[in-house]
Design a protein around this motif. Sequence first.
Motif, PDB file in Angstrom:
ATOM      1  N   LEU A 142       0.843  -1.184   0.000  1.00  0.00           N
ATOM      2  CA  LEU A 142       0.000   0.000   0.000  1.00  0.00           C
ATOM      3  C   LEU A 142       0.880   1.236   0.000  1.00  0.00           C
ATOM      4  O   LEU A 142       1.685   1.436   0.914  1.00  0.00           O
ATOM      5  CB  LEU A 142      -0.904   0.029   1.241  1.00  0.00           C
ATOM      6  N   LEU A 143       0.740   2.062  -1.028  1.00  0.00           N
ATOM      7  CA  LEU A 143       1.498   3.297  -1.139  1.00  0.00           C
ATOM      8  C   LEU A 143       0.545   4.464  -0.922  1.00  0.00           C
ATOM      9  O   LEU A 143      -0.436   4.619  -1.647  1.00  0.00           O
ATOM     10  CB  LEU A 143       2.167   3.397  -2.506  1.00  0.00           C
ATOM     11  N   LEU A 144       0.823   5.287   0.082  1.00  0.00           N
ATOM     12  CA  LEU A 144      -0.035   6.412   0.442  1.00  0.00           C
ATOM     13  C   LEU A 144       0.594   7.699  -0.063  1.00  0.00           C
ATOM     14  O   LEU A 144       1.681   8.082   0.392  1.00  0.00           O
ATOM     15  CB  LEU A 144      -0.225   6.480   1.964  1.00  0.00           C
ATOM     16  N   LEU A 145      -0.095   8.372  -0.987  1.00  0.00           N
ATOM     17  CA  LEU A 145       0.461   9.564  -1.626  1.00  0.00           C
ATOM     18  C   LEU A 145      -0.474  10.755  -1.490  1.00  0.00           C
ATOM     19  O   LEU A 145      -1.653  10.672  -1.861  1.00  0.00           O
ATOM     20  CB  LEU A 145       0.694   9.300  -3.122  1.00  0.00           C
ATOM     21  N   PRO A 146       0.027  11.892  -0.985  1.00  0.00           N
ATOM     22  CA  PRO A 146      -0.780  13.119  -0.957  1.00  0.00           C
ATOM     23  C   PRO A 146      -0.786  13.775  -2.330  1.00  0.00           C
ATOM     24  O   PRO A 146       0.100  13.539  -3.165  1.00  0.00           O
ATOM     25  CB  PRO A 146      -0.054  13.980   0.072  1.00  0.00           C
ATOM     26  N   GLN A 147      -1.787  14.625  -2.570  1.00  0.00           N
ATOM     27  CA  GLN A 147      -1.936  15.266  -3.876  1.00  0.00           C
ATOM     28  C   GLN A 147      -0.688  16.018  -4.338  1.00  0.00           C
ATOM     29  O   GLN A 147      -0.293  15.897  -5.512  1.00  0.00           O
ATOM     30  CB  GLN A 147      -3.126  16.232  -3.835  1.00  0.00           C
ATOM     31  N   PRO A 148      -0.007  16.792  -3.472  1.00  0.00           N
ATOM     32  CA  PRO A 148       1.192  17.500  -3.964  1.00  0.00           C
ATOM     33  C   PRO A 148       2.263  16.551  -4.494  1.00  0.00           C
ATOM     34  O   PRO A 148       2.957  16.880  -5.473  1.00  0.00           O
ATOM     35  CB  PRO A 148       1.693  18.256  -2.721  1.00  0.00           C
ATOM     36  N   MET A 149       2.411  15.364  -3.877  1.00  0.00           N
ATOM     37  CA  MET A 149       3.410  14.416  -4.361  1.00  0.00           C
ATOM     38  C   MET A 149       2.978  13.758  -5.659  1.00  0.00           C
ATOM     39  O   MET A 149       3.812  13.430  -6.520  1.00  0.00           O
ATOM     40  CB  MET A 149       3.683  13.347  -3.303  1.00  0.00           C
ATOM     41  N   ILE A 150       1.685  13.543  -5.838  1.00  0.00           N
ATOM     42  CA  ILE A 150       1.184  12.999  -7.108  1.00  0.00           C
ATOM     43  C   ILE A 150       1.591  13.932  -8.242  1.00  0.00           C
ATOM     44  O   ILE A 150       2.156  13.509  -9.258  1.00  0.00           O
ATOM     45  CB  ILE A 150      -0.344  12.835  -7.071  1.00  0.00           C
ATOM     46  N   ASN A 151       1.302  15.219  -8.061  1.00  0.00           N
ATOM     47  CA  ASN A 151       1.628  16.200  -9.095  1.00  0.00           C
ATOM     48  C   ASN A 151       3.130  16.324  -9.309  1.00  0.00           C
ATOM     49  O   ASN A 151       3.602  16.426 -10.448  1.00  0.00           O
ATOM     50  CB  ASN A 151       1.050  17.564  -8.718  1.00  0.00           C
ATOM     51  N   LEU A 152       3.881  16.303  -8.218  1.00  0.00           N
ATOM     52  CA  LEU A 152       5.336  16.454  -8.324  1.00  0.00           C
ATOM     53  C   LEU A 152       5.972  15.227  -8.972  1.00  0.00           C
ATOM     54  O   LEU A 152       6.919  15.346  -9.765  1.00  0.00           O
ATOM     55  CB  LEU A 152       5.925  16.697  -6.931  1.00  0.00           C
ATOM     56  N   CYS A 153       5.469  14.034  -8.650  1.00  0.00           N
ATOM     57  CA  CYS A 153       5.976  12.812  -9.293  1.00  0.00           C
ATOM     58  C   CYS A 153       5.704  12.848 -10.795  1.00  0.00           C
ATOM     59  O   CYS A 153       6.586  12.519 -11.602  1.00  0.00           O
ATOM     60  CB  CYS A 153       5.332  11.575  -8.683  1.00  0.00           C
ATOM     61  N   LEU A 154       4.495  13.251 -11.176  1.00  0.00           N
ATOM     62  CA  LEU A 154       4.177  13.330 -12.608  1.00  0.00           C
ATOM     63  C   LEU A 154       5.090  14.324 -13.312  1.00  0.00           C
ATOM     64  O   LEU A 154       5.521  14.088 -14.450  1.00  0.00           O
ATOM     65  CB  LEU A 154       2.712  13.730 -12.790  1.00  0.00           C
ATOM     66  N   PHE A 155       5.421  15.423 -12.642  1.00  0.00           N
ATOM     67  CA  PHE A 155       6.341  16.404 -13.229  1.00  0.00           C
ATOM     68  C   PHE A 155       7.718  15.791 -13.434  1.00  0.00           C
ATOM     69  O   PHE A 155       8.314  15.910 -14.517  1.00  0.00           O
ATOM     70  CB  PHE A 155       6.430  17.632 -12.319  1.00  0.00           C
ATOM     71  N   HIS A 156       8.269  15.132 -12.405  1.00  0.00           N
ATOM     72  CA  HIS A 156       9.620  14.568 -12.513  1.00  0.00           C
ATOM     73  C   HIS A 156       9.665  13.392 -13.481  1.00  0.00           C
ATOM     74  O   HIS A 156      10.668  13.197 -14.177  1.00  0.00           O
ATOM     75  CB  HIS A 156      10.120  14.153 -11.132  1.00  0.00           C
ATOM     76  N   ILE A 157       8.594  12.609 -13.542  1.00  0.00           N
ATOM     77  CA  ILE A 157       8.554  11.510 -14.512  1.00  0.00           C
ATOM     78  C   ILE A 157       8.672  12.059 -15.928  1.00  0.00           C
ATOM     79  O   ILE A 157       9.452  11.564 -16.751  1.00  0.00           O
ATOM     80  CB  ILE A 157       7.258  10.689 -14.356  1.00  0.00           C
ATOM     81  N   GLY A 158       7.897  13.102 -16.217  1.00  0.00           N
ATOM     82  CA  GLY A 158       7.956  13.704 -17.551  1.00  0.00           C
ATOM     83  C   GLY A 158       9.323  14.259 -17.876  1.00  0.00           C
ATOM     84  O   GLY A 158       9.849  14.050 -18.975  1.00  0.00           O
ATOM     85  N   GLU A 159       9.929  14.938 -16.884  1.00  0.00           N
ATOM     86  CA  GLU A 159      11.258  15.512 -17.102  1.00  0.00           C
ATOM     87  C   GLU A 159      12.299  14.418 -17.323  1.00  0.00           C
ATOM     88  O   GLU A 159      13.141  14.518 -18.228  1.00  0.00           O
ATOM     89  CB  GLU A 159      11.650  16.362 -15.898  1.00  0.00           C
ATOM     90  N   ASP A 160      12.259  13.375 -16.504  1.00  0.00           N
ATOM     91  CA  ASP A 160      13.281  12.311 -16.584  1.00  0.00           C
ATOM     92  C   ASP A 160      13.147  11.489 -17.855  1.00  0.00           C
ATOM     93  O   ASP A 160      14.156  11.140 -18.495  1.00  0.00           O
ATOM     94  CB  ASP A 160      13.202  11.416 -15.353  1.00  0.00           C
ATOM     95  N   LEU A 161      11.923  11.156 -18.233  1.00  0.00           N
ATOM     96  CA  LEU A 161      11.746  10.327 -19.425  1.00  0.00           C
ATOM     97  C   LEU A 161      12.125  11.087 -20.702  1.00  0.00           C
ATOM     98  O   LEU A 161      12.575  10.482 -21.675  1.00  0.00           O
ATOM     99  CB  LEU A 161      10.295   9.833 -19.517  1.00  0.00           C
ATOM    100  N   ARG A 162      11.944  12.392 -20.695  1.00  0.00           N
ATOM    101  CA  ARG A 162      12.341  13.188 -21.861  1.00  0.00           C
ATOM    102  C   ARG A 162      13.842  13.217 -22.057  1.00  0.00           C
ATOM    103  O   ARG A 162      14.346  13.465 -23.159  1.00  0.00           O
ATOM    104  CB  ARG A 162      11.811  14.619 -21.731  1.00  0.00           C
ATOM    105  N   LYS A 163      14.596  12.954 -20.980  1.00  0.00           N
ATOM    106  CA  LYS A 163      16.058  13.041 -21.046  1.00  0.00           C
ATOM    107  C   LYS A 163      16.712  11.674 -21.212  1.00  0.00           C
ATOM    108  O   LYS A 163      17.919  11.544 -21.043  1.00  0.00           O
ATOM    109  CB  LYS A 163      16.588  13.717 -19.775  1.00  0.00           C
ATOM    110  N   ARG A 164      15.945  10.661 -21.538  1.00  0.00           N
ATOM    111  CA  ARG A 164      16.549   9.327 -21.729  1.00  0.00           C
ATOM    112  C   ARG A 164      17.510   9.330 -22.889  1.00  0.00           C
ATOM    113  O   ARG A 164      17.265  10.017 -23.885  1.00  0.00           O
ATOM    114  CB  ARG A 164      15.450   8.301 -22.006  1.00  0.00           C
TER     115      ARG A 164
END
Length: 300
Positions: free
Chosen positions: A278-300
């Motif tokens: 069970l992973l418990l995530l607050p809304q700010p971390m959801i948004n921040l994770c989506l931001f970093h995922i997009g940034e990191d995957l673009r730099k592969r």
Amino acid sequence: MKTFLPPFLIVAAMLAAGVAVGQEAKAEPSRAWTVAKTGKANPGTLVSKSPDNASIVVKMADGREVTVKTADLIQADRDYVAKWTSPVAAPKGIVRGRSNPLAQAEGGKSRVMEDLRSVLSKYGTPKEDTDPHPDALIYKGPAWYDGGPQITIPYLMPMDQALALLVKRPGPASRRPAVAPGFPPGMEVHEYDIRSGVFNRMFIIVDQAQQVVALQAKSENKNDPAIPTQQWKEEQMPMSSTSDFIEPKTGGARVHVLDMRAKQKRIVIDLEAKGETLLLLPQPMINLCLFHIGEDLRKR
């Protein structure tokens, strides 16, 4: 033993008052400073002291800052000065580390990020939001031990405070940098053994300032019969999908999400494979994770 999950199934009508986070440290209290020879006391607030404690700067009630020789004060004042440390302002939001996009995107880590994005994309938007968000919760329910009281863990609560609420007698912790691909850089994991229903491991994910950004409970060999219910929404991932986002593993996990954003600004992700995570995530971390995922995957 009390079952761990039922509190997740009941959304509270009102947000319980949590600990304020991301605010300035408490102001230094005013006190009376007494001259040893005359016994005269002057109220004021200690602002700073010399490295050798020989002198201090006191802010008087009228706003003037006066330098005082410590040797001229009574013993109680000298003892106070010796123990005093300058108050440090608490961070006003999440504190990240340096990004290493190549390390995050290499090998199977990019797959883990894509799986995480596929789950989170329905519950947030990519946003580099580093604000405190004291109204966002990570957890609300009973403590993670048998007979524990009701507790609330808000986003960015100091680690020590959260640990004291979650478990009665915390054992030794395994502390290490978070591997979790897609999470903000510089996060750290504190792992503990627990006994809460079927769950036997607890992960507290903190930022560079030791503020809690997410929680995870894990059962390595058992599944919780209380999951899923009609409140949980099934999400689709490939059969070789990620079964743990904090300690990246694959294994064809079934994925369900409990959405509590409306009143508690958080979600719970259930990953069911050989065991239960069970992973418990607050809304700010959801948004921040989506931001970093997009940034990191673009730099592969």
